[in-house]
Design an enzyme around this catalytic site. Structure first.
Site: not given
Ligand code: IMP
Ligand code: MG
Length: 223
Positions: A54, A110, A113, A141, A162-163, A175
């Site tokens: 990511g 990236d 979370d 996040k 959710f990104v 991506r």
């Protein structure tokens, strides 16, 4: 956003997804992070440890803002959930990581979370005795944090969502979006059982880079 006269257009957002952060704002954020890094690392070398997959796009942009000699290393981090493994078991693949002892190391991810990936990775890297160890994330996040942890450098703080895009995937896709987008809430709701923490899909956007969606559907989570 389509590059004029080049005969192609960037990929479209997935159905129902909402644009959150456009390419220009992403680049401004990476510019600012580059400035912060240049102010922090003023001499010697820097070793970036990029968490695949990511963070690949973010790291590629970030490292070109650095003027120090930079080394590039990668690690794989995945959390496995579902039947194949115990829920949320984290697998770090560090076997191919070059020597970092005595080096200034910056972990690039990236999105932060739950914090489990970065916490485990920092602990594993610390055992290898780097001269310094810091972390940078494009997105934070905090709503879903399970481990008390903050990155040393953060691009944008986002609400529970959710990104995808700019390197971040859902089920391995999206991506290559040049922007960041929130998946539709129903995608997130379908994915909720795949994670230990309950998701709260469909929150409205709140701030810069605000996002609203849920969790991924695949049970093997690429970084
Ligand atoms: P953590 O261990 O829960 O902090 O997980 C961080 C990793 O989960 C990130 O490196 C991403 O690979 C993935 N992840 C978490 N949230 C998202 C998201 O909204 N979109 C895409 N990937 C995510
Ligand atoms: Mg990751």
């Amino acid at each position: 956003m389509s590059p004029a006269g080049t005969g192609w257009a960037p990929p479209e957002l997935p159905p129902g997804a909402r644009l959150l952060v456009g390419p220009d704002e992403i680049q401004r954020t990476v510019d600012r992070l580059g400035q912060e890094l240049r102010a922090t690392y003023t001499d010697g070398e820097l070793t970036l440890v990029v968490v695949l997959q990511g963070a690949l796009v973010f790291a590629a942009d970030l490292l070109r803002r650095l003027t120090l000699p930079v080394r590039l290393e990668t690690v794989n981090a995945r959390s496995y959930v579902g039947a194949a493994r115990s829920p949320g078991a984290l697998q770090l693949a560090l076997a191919d990581l070059g020597a970092i002892e005595g080096r200034h190391v910056l972990v690039v991810d990236d999105i932060l979370d739950t914090g489990r990936t970065l916490a485990a990775l920092l602990a594993a890297l610390q055992l290898r005795r780097p001269a310094s160890l810091r972390s940078i994330v494009l997105l934070d996040k905090p709503a879903r944090r399970q481990v008390a942890l903050r990155a040393d450098f953060t691009g944008m703080t986002v609400p529970d969502a959710f990104v995808v895009g700019y390197g971040l995937d859902h089920d391995g896709l999206h991506r290559n979006l040049p922007c960041l987008a929130a998946l539709a809430a129903d995608e997130g709701a379908a994915a909720a059982p795949a994670r230990e923490a309950p998701s709260r899909p469909g929150q409205p956007p709140q701030s810069q880079g605000a996002m609203g969606a849920g969790r991924r559907t695949n049970n093997r989570q690429p970084s």
